[in-house]
Motif scaffolding. Structure first.
Motif, mmCIF file in Angstrom:
data_model
loop_
_atom_site.group_PDB
_atom_site.id
_atom_site.type_symbol
_atom_site.label_atom_id
_atom_site.label_comp_id
_atom_site.label_asym_id
_atom_site.label_seq_id
_atom_site.Cartn_x
_atom_site.Cartn_y
_atom_site.Cartn_z
ATOM 1 N N THR A 1 41.802 -17.924 -21.950
ATOM 2 C CA THR A 1 40.698 -18.578 -22.655
ATOM 3 C C THR A 1 39.480 -17.664 -22.663
ATOM 4 O O THR A 1 39.196 -16.989 -21.673
ATOM 5 C CB THR A 1 40.323 -19.910 -21.972
ATOM 6 O OG1 THR A 1 41.453 -20.780 -21.985
ATOM 7 C CG2 THR A 1 39.166 -20.601 -22.676
ATOM 8 N N LYS A 2 38.766 -17.635 -23.791
ATOM 9 C CA LYS A 2 37.531 -16.862 -23.888
ATOM 10 C C LYS A 2 36.487 -17.658 -24.672
ATOM 11 O O LYS A 2 36.736 -18.061 -25.809
ATOM 12 C CB LYS A 2 37.789 -15.519 -24.581
ATOM 13 C CG LYS A 2 36.548 -14.642 -24.699
ATOM 14 C CD LYS A 2 36.018 -14.218 -23.347
ATOM 15 C CE LYS A 2 34.826 -13.282 -23.470
ATOM 16 N NZ LYS A 2 34.288 -12.889 -22.141
ATOM 17 N N ARG A 3 35.351 -17.868 -24.044
ATOM 18 C CA ARG A 3 34.235 -18.564 -24.687
ATOM 19 C C ARG A 3 33.062 -17.610 -24.846
ATOM 20 O O ARG A 3 32.770 -16.812 -23.970
ATOM 21 C CB ARG A 3 33.792 -19.773 -23.857
ATOM 22 C CG ARG A 3 34.822 -20.882 -23.755
ATOM 23 C CD ARG A 3 34.216 -22.104 -23.051
ATOM 24 N NE ARG A 3 35.186 -23.187 -22.934
ATOM 25 C CZ ARG A 3 36.003 -23.352 -21.909
ATOM 26 N NH1 ARG A 3 35.959 -22.494 -20.888
ATOM 27 N NH2 ARG A 3 36.857 -24.357 -21.884
ATOM 28 N N TYR A 4 32.377 -17.747 -25.970
ATOM 29 C CA TYR A 4 31.114 -17.065 -26.200
ATOM 30 C C TYR A 4 30.067 -18.159 -26.420
ATOM 31 O O TYR A 4 29.926 -18.666 -27.537
ATOM 32 C CB TYR A 4 31.178 -16.151 -27.418
ATOM 33 C CG TYR A 4 32.148 -14.991 -27.259
ATOM 34 C CD1 TYR A 4 31.791 -13.855 -26.543
ATOM 35 C CD2 TYR A 4 33.415 -15.034 -27.823
ATOM 36 C CE1 TYR A 4 32.671 -12.793 -26.392
ATOM 37 C CE2 TYR A 4 34.309 -13.978 -27.687
ATOM 38 C CZ TYR A 4 33.924 -12.861 -26.968
ATOM 39 O OH TYR A 4 34.793 -11.805 -26.819
ATOM 40 N N GLY A 5 29.389 -18.542 -25.351
ATOM 41 C CA GLY A 5 28.469 -19.665 -25.463
ATOM 42 C C GLY A 5 29.242 -20.940 -25.747
ATOM 43 O O GLY A 5 30.163 -21.315 -25.029
ATOM 44 N N GLY B 1 41.096 -15.251 -33.376
ATOM 45 C CA GLY B 1 41.030 -14.819 -31.989
ATOM 46 C C GLY B 1 42.002 -13.712 -31.637
ATOM 47 O O GLY B 1 42.186 -13.395 -30.455
ATOM 48 N N LYS B 2 42.619 -13.084 -32.635
ATOM 49 C CA LYS B 2 43.616 -12.042 -32.354
ATOM 50 C C LYS B 2 42.986 -10.837 -31.649
ATOM 51 O O LYS B 2 43.501 -10.368 -30.638
ATOM 52 C CB LYS B 2 44.288 -11.592 -33.657
ATOM 53 C CG LYS B 2 45.029 -12.680 -34.412
ATOM 54 C CD LYS B 2 45.836 -12.117 -35.561
ATOM 55 C CE LYS B 2 44.995 -11.341 -36.557
ATOM 56 N NZ LYS B 2 43.939 -12.170 -37.188
ATOM 57 N N SER B 3 41.894 -10.321 -32.207
ATOM 58 C CA SER B 3 41.273 -9.131 -31.617
ATOM 59 C C SER B 3 40.769 -9.410 -30.210
ATOM 60 O O SER B 3 40.929 -8.579 -29.304
ATOM 61 C CB SER B 3 40.116 -8.650 -32.500
ATOM 62 O OG SER B 3 40.598 -8.201 -33.755
ATOM 63 N N THR B 4 40.172 -10.583 -29.999
ATOM 64 C CA THR B 4 39.688 -10.936 -28.667
ATOM 65 C C THR B 4 40.844 -11.006 -27.679
ATOM 66 O O THR B 4 40.744 -10.543 -26.537
ATOM 67 C CB THR B 4 38.954 -12.289 -28.709
ATOM 68 O OG1 THR B 4 37.864 -12.205 -29.632
ATOM 69 C CG2 THR B 4 38.423 -12.666 -27.340
ATOM 70 N N THR B 5 41.961 -11.578 -28.114
ATOM 71 C CA THR B 5 43.141 -11.668 -27.255
ATOM 72 C C THR B 5 43.640 -10.282 -26.868
ATOM 73 O O THR B 5 43.931 -10.007 -25.694
ATOM 74 C CB THR B 5 44.266 -12.440 -27.962
ATOM 75 O OG1 THR B 5 43.812 -13.768 -28.262
ATOM 76 C CG2 THR B 5 45.520 -12.521 -27.099
ATOM 77 N N GLY C 1 41.864 -5.390 -20.815
ATOM 78 C CA GLY C 1 40.752 -5.399 -19.878
ATOM 79 C C GLY C 1 39.414 -5.048 -20.487
ATOM 80 O O GLY C 1 38.438 -4.782 -19.770
ATOM 81 N N LEU C 2 39.317 -5.030 -21.822
ATOM 82 C CA LEU C 2 38.052 -4.710 -22.490
ATOM 83 C C LEU C 2 37.129 -5.917 -22.543
ATOM 84 O O LEU C 2 35.909 -5.769 -22.639
ATOM 85 C CB LEU C 2 38.328 -4.192 -23.908
ATOM 86 C CG LEU C 2 39.148 -2.903 -23.983
ATOM 87 C CD1 LEU C 2 39.499 -2.570 -25.424
ATOM 88 C CD2 LEU C 2 38.389 -1.741 -23.331
ATOM 89 N N ASP C 3 37.676 -7.116 -22.527
ATOM 90 C CA ASP C 3 36.922 -8.358 -22.408
ATOM 91 C C ASP C 3 37.472 -9.124 -21.216
ATOM 92 O O ASP C 3 38.684 -9.129 -20.977
ATOM 93 C CB ASP C 3 37.058 -9.219 -23.672
ATOM 94 C CG ASP C 3 36.175 -8.711 -24.807
ATOM 95 O OD1 ASP C 3 35.259 -7.914 -24.533
ATOM 96 O OD2 ASP C 3 36.420 -9.105 -25.963
ATOM 97 N N ARG C 4 36.583 -9.783 -20.483
ATOM 98 C CA ARG C 4 37.013 -10.562 -19.318
ATOM 99 C C ARG C 4 37.254 -12.007 -19.742
ATOM 100 O O ARG C 4 36.392 -12.624 -20.376
ATOM 101 C CB ARG C 4 35.948 -10.516 -18.230
ATOM 102 C CG ARG C 4 36.379 -11.195 -16.920
ATOM 103 C CD ARG C 4 35.289 -11.061 -15.881
ATOM 104 N NE ARG C 4 35.069 -9.668 -15.535
ATOM 105 C CZ ARG C 4 35.790 -9.001 -14.645
ATOM 106 N NH1 ARG C 4 36.790 -9.616 -14.016
ATOM 107 N NH2 ARG C 4 35.529 -7.742 -14.375
#
Length: 316
Positions: A8-12, A39-43, A49-52
């Motif tokens: 899971t990744k949230r931005y605000g 959400g493909k690129s974020t995944t 390990g480029l995004d936590r």
């Protein structure tokens, strides 16, 4: 293998990736599909390990990316072919990556030859075309001879020969037992390359299945029949309990029947057929049907309306 568990990744307030759980397995090409903003690129960035992640976990061969020693030997990735220092030559760019991961210099020559850039190895990357940049990015992904390969839009900027080459390369890598994960918006190319599909929409998992099963589940399959004897054909089919729908011009469509049975019935009753063909949706059609409710940005067809102008010649 790449394993995601509740990623899971949230931005605000915005949830970019929502509780994704799936595995990318070795020995096959796995396609990663989704509309823009899905959400493909974020995944893929979280895999590397480029995004936590806000929550959940992702592992590369059982370990977190930041725990991998010499990570290029485990996973090679092409996410952004432009992420190259323009003042460096192709050779120096790859040599720098090789030295940082304990990869011998001779491997640089090998991957340059594999991607067809040996002749321009000493040229600065800023002078490369889009296609040449893609080849350099693919060379970087192959540099550590990794067991896992990840490609984002790998055919971008390639000519037909280059597209055929990367398609063959990915299939060959999978055939060697490697894990190959590829994201692309080119459905026709994905249909020729991928064996398995992972589809997401608005950050959620929509499908994790084989290519054949995905198309079968998300499209209509029917038999198309064309005959100069439409009334006789209708009588024959009706007598066998088969419903045919007129499509015009002596063409009929039948759902839920095999073409072999229809052909045998027509032959028994001497009905002439000019066409008898099974029809199935393309990957693009199946994808559009599944993700229709997950598209974030909708364009409208038709020509744009003319602007309305006031008497002074300015927009009203």
């Amino acid at each position: 293998m790449i394993e995601l568990e509740g990623l899971t990744k949230r931005y605000g307030e915005k949830v970019a990736v929502n509780n994704l759980t799936f595995a990318v397995r070795p020995g096959i090409v796995t396609g990663f599909l989704g509309p823009n903003g899905a959400g493909k690129s974020t995944t893929m960035r979280m895999m590397l390990g480029l995004d936590r992640p806000t929550a959940g976990d992702v592992r590369i061969d059982g370990r977190h990316y930041d725990r991998l020693k010499d990570p290029l030997k485990y996973i090679g990735a092409l996410l952004d072919a432009k992420a190259v220092h323009g003042g460096r030559s192709a050779f120096d760019h790859l040599l720098c990556l090789a030295q940082s991961n304990g990869i011998p210099k001779k491997r640089v020559h090998e991957v340059l030859d594999t991607v067809g850039l040996t002749a321009v190895a000493r040229k600065k990357a800023k002078g490369f075309s889009l296609g040449m940049g893609q080849r350099l990015g693919i060379a970087a992904a192959l540099l550590g001879d990794p067991r896992i390969l990840m490609f984002d839009e790998p055919v971008n900027g390639l000519d037909p020969e280059g597209i055929h080459w990367i398609r063959t390369l990915m299939k060959s890598l999978a055939g060697q037992g490697r894990t190959v994960f590829v994201s692309s918006h080119l459905m026709s190319e994905m249909a020729l390359t991928a064996d398995h599909l992972v589809v997401i929409g608005q950050g959620r998992l929509l499908a994790d299945t084989s290519m054949a099963d995905f198309i079968a589940r998300n499209s209509r399959t029917y038999v198309r029949i064309r005959t100069p004897q439409p009334e006789r054909l209708l009588d024959v089919l009706h007598g066998a309990g088969i419903t045919a729908v007129r499509a015009g011009g002596g063409v009929f469509e039948v759902d839920g029947e095999k073409p072999e049975r229809i052909g045998e019935l027509a032959a028994q009753q001497q009905v002439v057929l000019h066409e008898l063909s099974p029809q199935q949706a393309s990957l693009e059609e199946a994808f559009m049907r599944l993700t229709a409710e997950s598209v974030e940005y909708h364009a409208h067809s038709g020509a744009p309306r003319r602007a309305q102008w006031g008497s002074a010649g300015k927009k009203g």
